[in-house]
Design a protein around this motif. Structure first.
Motif, PDB file in Angstrom:
ATOM      1  N   GLU A   1      -7.258   1.923  -9.054  1.00  0.00           N
ATOM      2  CA  GLU A   1      -7.166   3.323  -9.483  1.00  0.00           C
ATOM      3  C   GLU A   1      -5.809   3.615 -10.110  1.00  0.00           C
ATOM      4  O   GLU A   1      -5.701   4.392 -11.067  1.00  0.00           O
ATOM      5  CB  GLU A   1      -7.403   4.245  -8.287  1.00  0.00           C
ATOM      6  CG  GLU A   1      -8.846   4.250  -7.789  1.00  0.00           C
ATOM      7  CD  GLU A   1      -9.007   5.021  -6.488  1.00  0.00           C
ATOM      8  OE1 GLU A   1      -7.972   5.430  -5.907  1.00  0.00           O
ATOM      9  OE2 GLU A   1     -10.155   5.207  -6.040  1.00  0.00           O
ATOM     10  N   ALA A   2      -4.753   2.974  -9.591  1.00  0.00           N
ATOM     11  CA  ALA A   2      -3.402   3.228 -10.096  1.00  0.00           C
ATOM     12  C   ALA A   2      -3.136   2.517 -11.412  1.00  0.00           C
ATOM     13  O   ALA A   2      -2.494   3.079 -12.310  1.00  0.00           O
ATOM     14  CB  ALA A   2      -2.370   2.803  -9.050  1.00  0.00           C
TER      15      ALA A   2
ATOM     16  N   GLU B   1      -1.784   7.263   5.319  1.00  0.00           N
ATOM     17  CA  GLU B   1      -2.901   7.181   4.380  1.00  0.00           C
ATOM     18  C   GLU B   1      -3.887   6.067   4.741  1.00  0.00           C
ATOM     19  O   GLU B   1      -5.067   6.138   4.394  1.00  0.00           O
ATOM     20  CB  GLU B   1      -2.380   6.949   2.959  1.00  0.00           C
ATOM     21  CG  GLU B   1      -1.574   8.104   2.386  1.00  0.00           C
ATOM     22  CD  GLU B   1      -0.085   7.976   2.673  1.00  0.00           C
ATOM     23  OE1 GLU B   1       0.708   8.576   1.922  1.00  0.00           O
ATOM     24  OE2 GLU B   1       0.294   7.266   3.639  1.00  0.00           O
TER      25      GLU B   1
ATOM     26  N   TYR C   1       0.836  -1.203   0.000  1.00  0.00           N
ATOM     27  CA  TYR C   1       0.000   0.000   0.000  1.00  0.00           C
ATOM     28  C   TYR C   1       0.871   1.253   0.000  1.00  0.00           C
ATOM     29  O   TYR C   1       0.558   2.238  -0.678  1.00  0.00           O
ATOM     30  CB  TYR C   1      -0.932  -0.007   1.205  1.00  0.00           C
ATOM     31  CG  TYR C   1      -1.901   1.159   1.217  1.00  0.00           C
ATOM     32  CD1 TYR C   1      -2.874   1.284   0.238  1.00  0.00           C
ATOM     33  CD2 TYR C   1      -1.830   2.133   2.214  1.00  0.00           C
ATOM     34  CE1 TYR C   1      -3.764   2.349   0.236  1.00  0.00           C
ATOM     35  CE2 TYR C   1      -2.716   3.200   2.229  1.00  0.00           C
ATOM     36  CZ  TYR C   1      -3.680   3.302   1.234  1.00  0.00           C
ATOM     37  OH  TYR C   1      -4.558   4.363   1.237  1.00  0.00           O
TER      38      TYR C   1
ATOM     39  N   ARG D   1      -9.605  -1.125   0.760  1.00  0.00           N
ATOM     40  CA  ARG D   1      -8.879   0.102   0.437  1.00  0.00           C
ATOM     41  C   ARG D   1      -7.680  -0.185  -0.467  1.00  0.00           C
ATOM     42  O   ARG D   1      -7.423   0.553  -1.433  1.00  0.00           O
ATOM     43  CB  ARG D   1      -8.410   0.784   1.726  1.00  0.00           C
ATOM     44  CG  ARG D   1      -7.583   2.046   1.497  1.00  0.00           C
ATOM     45  CD  ARG D   1      -8.346   3.081   0.696  1.00  0.00           C
ATOM     46  NE  ARG D   1      -7.532   4.261   0.425  1.00  0.00           N
ATOM     47  CZ  ARG D   1      -7.856   5.203  -0.448  1.00  0.00           C
ATOM     48  NH1 ARG D   1      -8.986   5.114  -1.146  1.00  0.00           N
ATOM     49  NH2 ARG D   1      -7.074   6.239  -0.626  1.00  0.00           N
ATOM     50  N   ILE D   2      -6.955  -1.258  -0.193  1.00  0.00           N
ATOM     51  CA  ILE D   2      -5.766  -1.565  -0.992  1.00  0.00           C
ATOM     52  C   ILE D   2      -6.159  -1.965  -2.410  1.00  0.00           C
ATOM     53  O   ILE D   2      -5.550  -1.503  -3.386  1.00  0.00           O
ATOM     54  CB  ILE D   2      -4.928  -2.662  -0.305  1.00  0.00           C
ATOM     55  CG1 ILE D   2      -4.370  -2.133   1.027  1.00  0.00           C
ATOM     56  CG2 ILE D   2      -3.783  -3.109  -1.214  1.00  0.00           C
ATOM     57  CD1 ILE D   2      -3.636  -3.170   1.852  1.00  0.00           C
TER      58      ILE D   2
ATOM     59  N   LEU E   1       1.882   1.810  -3.425  1.00  0.00           N
ATOM     60  CA  LEU E   1       0.777   2.351  -4.219  1.00  0.00           C
ATOM     61  C   LEU E   1       0.569   3.839  -3.963  1.00  0.00           C
ATOM     62  O   LEU E   1       0.018   4.552  -4.817  1.00  0.00           O
ATOM     63  CB  LEU E   1      -0.511   1.590  -3.904  1.00  0.00           C
ATOM     64  CG  LEU E   1      -0.593   0.159  -4.443  1.00  0.00           C
ATOM     65  CD1 LEU E   1      -1.770  -0.579  -3.816  1.00  0.00           C
ATOM     66  CD2 LEU E   1      -0.710   0.151  -5.963  1.00  0.00           C
ATOM     67  N   CYS E   2       0.991   4.304  -2.783  1.00  0.00           N
ATOM     68  CA  CYS E   2       0.858   5.722  -2.444  1.00  0.00           C
ATOM     69  C   CYS E   2       2.047   6.548  -2.927  1.00  0.00           C
ATOM     70  O   CYS E   2       2.126   7.752  -2.631  1.00  0.00           O
ATOM     71  CB  CYS E   2       0.692   5.879  -0.930  1.00  0.00           C
ATOM     72  SG  CYS E   2      -0.861   5.204  -0.292  1.00  0.00           S
TER      73      CYS E   2
ATOM     74  N   GLN F   1      -8.882  -1.087  -3.988  1.00  0.00           N
ATOM     75  CA  GLN F   1      -9.388   0.116  -4.651  1.00  0.00           C
ATOM     76  C   GLN F   1      -8.234   0.986  -5.143  1.00  0.00           C
ATOM     77  O   GLN F   1      -8.244   1.470  -6.288  1.00  0.00           O
ATOM     78  CB  GLN F   1     -10.260   0.913  -3.682  1.00  0.00           C
ATOM     79  CG  GLN F   1     -10.779   2.223  -4.263  1.00  0.00           C
ATOM     80  CD  GLN F   1     -11.474   3.096  -3.220  1.00  0.00           C
ATOM     81  OE1 GLN F   1     -11.684   2.675  -2.081  1.00  0.00           O
ATOM     82  NE2 GLN F   1     -11.817   4.313  -3.595  1.00  0.00           N
ATOM     83  N   THR F   2      -7.228   1.176  -4.295  1.00  0.00           N
ATOM     84  CA  THR F   2      -6.091   2.013  -4.664  1.00  0.00           C
ATOM     85  C   THR F   2      -5.309   1.394  -5.818  1.00  0.00           C
ATOM     86  O   THR F   2      -4.848   2.099  -6.728  1.00  0.00           O
ATOM     87  CB  THR F   2      -5.175   2.219  -3.441  1.00  0.00           C
ATOM     88  OG1 THR F   2      -5.944   2.725  -2.351  1.00  0.00           O
ATOM     89  CG2 THR F   2      -4.053   3.196  -3.754  1.00  0.00           C
TER      90      THR F   2
END
Length: 577
Positions: A108-109, A75, A42, A101-102, A45-46, A104-105
């Motif tokens: 999106e990426a 985050e 994660y 959340r992970i 990913l951020c 989804q992120t």
């Protein structure tokens, strides 16, 4: 041709240093002609720059997925109930929120949903939830083979990752415990479960097994390298290739996180040596692939192959020799959906570890579960944790006796006439009461929780002497080095003409019968009954016995008097209680 399937896995974390390390690893893999699987944490990913770099690797043909380590950061905090760094130690609700959340992120990426994921531990409720919400997932790293009690002790009692007691290779996880293989397609979670790393299968019992694994830099922590060279690492690969001949294929995972090939790692003497070891390992795997011994694949690529090679409840065996010191020591392992078993040939072929899966215990962890942090699968025998436990053969003449534990031997993998896996133990010679007795032993793994143990008195220095041959099971239960409360265990001896029972009370109680038909211990906490069942004519007498607080074990014993050439056969059976 049988092959060893190889995954090379990298984890993408946050920051310039992590990106530099990943770039080195990716370049080394590509130079060896290897497609990798990159698992995004994660934190990774951020990091927009890390995401951008990983996208360039995807364009080169590498697979991109998710890893559930390094997720607890600023985050993530709004999505989690606590700041626990381990996903498996969160509550059910918190696990679901973090997982959502992970994913989804990630989507999106990258614009797609991943098919490969991993974690140091993913318990069954987490795997089930992921599979329900993300049905495209094919492969998941769910466990760290035999990282548990000894790892905890070796990490200043501060590394709360308990993963003792599961398979060492690929399997379909059951719905009740992430370390237990499923019996059937109905019981299985439809995902291919993978280990974090491969281990040295002798040292996995006797050492912190993170020292000796398919992680090239770990051999530096074990001091099993000579600068940038490690012949041990190549022997390690060769041993895993050999396992394909016993099972039709084998699985091998190289998963080195970037700090291990970067300056500043306190466990690495020289970062350049760590890099050289990593490159040499990949190049050696490339060589083995070119020779037809190995096939290089992504995680999902192996999952696709595994589905063609194995269904639920496919047994797997492993026969490992000492490749560190070069002694004659061997350890044999067997696993299926009913149990996992290890036999130490260094102590005559004694069963030194036995994990029963038949009780279908839950392995889900977290503050809202009964077991909290303890993901170890319970044992009935764990000689490295509870030294007196084990299943052994004891030979007696008159008042003298000798255990097979006192003699080192070897063995080989075979098949019965029905195609069942066997361990055929080399004959051993025991000194008993001034006589020499040569004993042959064969273990046949029949499935459904059953092992057939055959003993044959091949020779006696005096052929007229009568020899007692006893199967002796010294059991307990637990998950750590400490004894559990044995009260509630029921012992039962069933003979041809009479039966007797004992409730465990730490009073040295014993019940004996003639011509035993079944000798058993029922362990309610494990929902398991373990029994010795002699074949007709294979036992003259038998007994069950409880221990005391200073020696808290139970004993099942079945004995037959034989002469030279005589044989006995006894079934060791595990059932749900």
């Amino acid at each position: 041709m049988n092959k060893m399937y190889v995954n090379v896995i990298h984890r993408a974390d946050r920051g310039p240093a992590m990106r530099e390390g990943l770039r080195f690893q990716q370049d080394a893999a590509h130079e060896a002609g290897i497609r990798t699987t990159i698992l995004m944490s994660y934190e990774g990913l951020c990091d927009p720059e890390m995401v951008a770099y990983v996208k360039t690797q995807q364009q080169l043909g590498d697979e991109i997925g998710i890893h559930f380590h390094n997720f607890m950061c600023e985050e993530m905090r709004p999505f989690a109930e606590s700041d626990d760094m381990a996903l498996y130690l969160h509550s059910t609700a918190s696990k679901k929120s973090i997982v959502d959340r992970i994913f989804q992120t990630f989507e999106e990426a990258f614009g797609f949903a991943p098919v490969s994921i991993g974690g140091y531990i993913l318990d069954s409720e987490t795997i089930l939830y992921i599979k329900q919400k993300q049905p495209q997932v094919k492969a998941a790293i769910t466990n760290c083979f035999e990282e548990g009690v000894k790892m905890f002790e070796g990490n200043n009692n501060s590394w709360y990752l308990f993963s003792d007691g599961g398979p060492w290779g690929a399997f379909y996880p059951s719905r009740h415990h992430h370390l237990a293989p499923a019996r059937s397609a109905e019981e299985a979670i439809d995902i291919v479960s993978l280990p974090h790393l491969n281990r040295d299968m002798v040292l996995a019992l006797t050492s912190r097994d993170d020292y000796f694994s398919s992680h090239p830099a770990n051999v530096m922590r074990a001091k099993a390298n000579d600068g940038p060279r490690s012949p041990y690492m190549r022997r390690f690969v060769d041993q895993w290739i050999q396992q394909k001949d016993y099972n039709g294929f084998s699985y091998y995972s190289v998963f080195v996180s970037t700090p291990w090939v970067m300056p500043g790692n306190i466990f690495v003497d020289d970062a350049e040596h760590a890099k050289a070891l990593y490159v040499d390992s990949l190049q050696y795997l490339r060589q083995k692939a070119d020779e037809g011994e190995a096939e290089l694949a992504t995680m999902s690529g192996f999952a696709d192959a595994y589905r063609l090679l194995a269904g639920p409840d496919k047994p797997e065996v492993n026969l490992w020799k000492d490749i560190l010191a070069g002694t004659k020591r061997q350890t044999f392992w067997y696993v299926d959906s009913a149990f996992r078993c290890a036999i130490d040939l260094n102590i005559g072929g004694t069963i030194c570890d036995l994990r029963p899966y038949v009780g279908e215990l839950s392995g889900d962890m977290g503050p809202d579960t009964e077991i909290l942090w303890n993901g170890n699968h319970p044992y009935l025998i764990a000689k490295e944790h509870r030294g007196h436990s084990g299943h052994r053969c004891v030979v007696s003449i008159g008042g003298a006796s000798a255990s097979i534990e006192n003699v080192r031997t070897g063995g080989r993998v075979g098949r019965s006439a029905e195609g069942k896996h066997q361990l055929i133990v080399d004959p051993i010679v025991l000194e008993v009461g001034g006589h020499e007795v040569t004993l042959e032993s064969t273990f046949t793994f029949e499935g459904a929780g059953r092992i057939r143990i055959e003993r044959r008195v091949a020779a006696v220095s005096d052929p007229d002497v009568e020899v007692g041959v006893a199967e002796v099971f010294d059991g307990c239960y637990g998950t750590t080095i400490y004894p559990e409360d044995m009260r509630g265990i029921g012992l039962h001896a069933e003979g041809a003409a009479e039966s007797a029972s004992l409730a465990y009370a730490y009073r040295s109680g014993k019940a004996a019968v003639e011509s035993p038909k079944r000798l058993s211990a029922t362990v309610p906490k494990l929902r398991t009954r373990v029994s010795l069942v002699p074949e007709p004519g294979s036992a003259d007498r038998g007994s069950v016995q409880e221990g005391v607080l200073f020696k808290p074990y139970y004993k099942l014993s079945s004995e037959k008097t034989l002469k030279q050439g005589g044989a006995t056969a006894t079934w060791l059976i595990l059932e749900q209680a």
